[in-house]
Design an enzyme around this catalytic site. Structure first.
Site, PDB file in Angstrom:
ATOM      1  CB  SER A   1       7.302  -1.328  -5.309  1.00 23.78           C
ATOM      2  OG  SER A   1       6.432  -0.442  -4.646  1.00 23.78           O
ATOM      3  CD  GLU A   2       1.090  -2.520  -2.993  1.00 25.15           C
ATOM      4  OE1 GLU A   2       0.054  -2.008  -2.585  1.00 25.15           O
ATOM      5  OE2 GLU A   2       1.731  -3.358  -2.346  1.00 25.15           O
ATOM      6  CG  ASN A   3       4.888   1.806  -7.105  1.00 22.66           C
ATOM      7  OD1 ASN A   3       5.432   0.908  -6.484  1.00 22.66           O
ATOM      8  ND2 ASN A   3       5.538   2.892  -7.475  1.00 22.66           N
TER       9      ASN A   3
ATOM     10  CB  SER B   1       2.324  -4.525 -10.321  1.00 22.45           C
ATOM     11  OG  SER B   1       2.785  -4.671  -9.004  1.00 22.45           O
TER      12      SER B   1
END
Length: 218
Positions: free
Chosen positions: A45-47, A87
């Site tokens: 997940s990009e977070n 990320s």
């Protein structure tokens, strides 16, 4: 016809053992729930999460453990957390094998619009522009038509673009389609959906080659 869960189940069949997979917000987040048991997949997940698992059961949520859509998630053994720079270094460095995201529109040449509707408030473009610019294998999860019944699979996107000529495959509530240089190639149809139904719901060029099988999601 599929619901959102059906779309996620069908896309889960595209995930292969050993893949690193980025899940966008919306329907894509459901895919982690339906990967076959025993398959080793790292969901990113990009977070800043690597090793996402299925959604937690009610009462077991941890408000500090969330995905990019701010939904509570679980993590698998060995999961890691890191900052956004790391990320997006993974994303821009092409270390993700498969990207799954939602869309408002997809064009027959693989263009995607999924971040803004003119005149409506938008929180920001998010990471979708980085994802579609960097990934080599992108699947879109979406409804085939909008609430007014108009097609979302178009000859040309009408909304501001997120990326150009980048989508490989689209899975909707009606069909599975491959994006080719000649248009949307129909690969599978949803249970109870006819080829004619898909033709009527697709504004872009639709390629039909032989008998189209009904998809299996069980």
């Amino acid at each position: 016809m599929l619901d959102k869960i059906g779309i996620a189940k069908r896309i889960a069949q595209e995930v292969k053992n050993g893949y690193y997979v980025n899940l966008g917000i919306g329907i894509p987040t459901l895919v982690a729930n339906y990967v076959p048991d025993g398959m080793e997949v790292e969901f990113q997940s990009e977070n800043g999460v690597l090793g996402m698992g299925p959604f937690p059961f009610e009462g077991e949520e941890d408000a500090d453990v969330i995905n990019a859509g701010k939904q509570t998630i679980t993590t698998m053994p060995g999961a890691s957390f890191f900052d956004s720079a790391t990320s997006f270094g993974m994303i821009r460095g092409k270390h993700v094998d498969l990207t799954i995201l939602g869309a408002m529109e997809v064009a027959e040449n693989g263009d995607i619009a999924n971040w803004k509707i003119p005149g409506k408030m938008v929180k920001g473009m998010g990471g979708a522009m980085d994802l579609v610019a960097s990934a080599e294998n992108i699947i879109v999860a979406m409804m085939h038509t909008n609430r007014a019944g108009a097609s979302k699979l178009l000859s040309k996107c009408s909304l501001p673009l997120t990326g150009v000529n980048c989508i490989n495959k689209v899975v909707t509530n009606l069909a599975v389609l491959e994006v080719t240089d000649k248009g949307f190639k129909l690969l599978e149809r949803a249970p109870g959906v006819s080829v004619e139904d898909i033709q009527n719901a697709t504004e872009g060029t639709l390629i039909i080659d032989g008998d189209i099988p009904e998809m299996s999601i069980d």
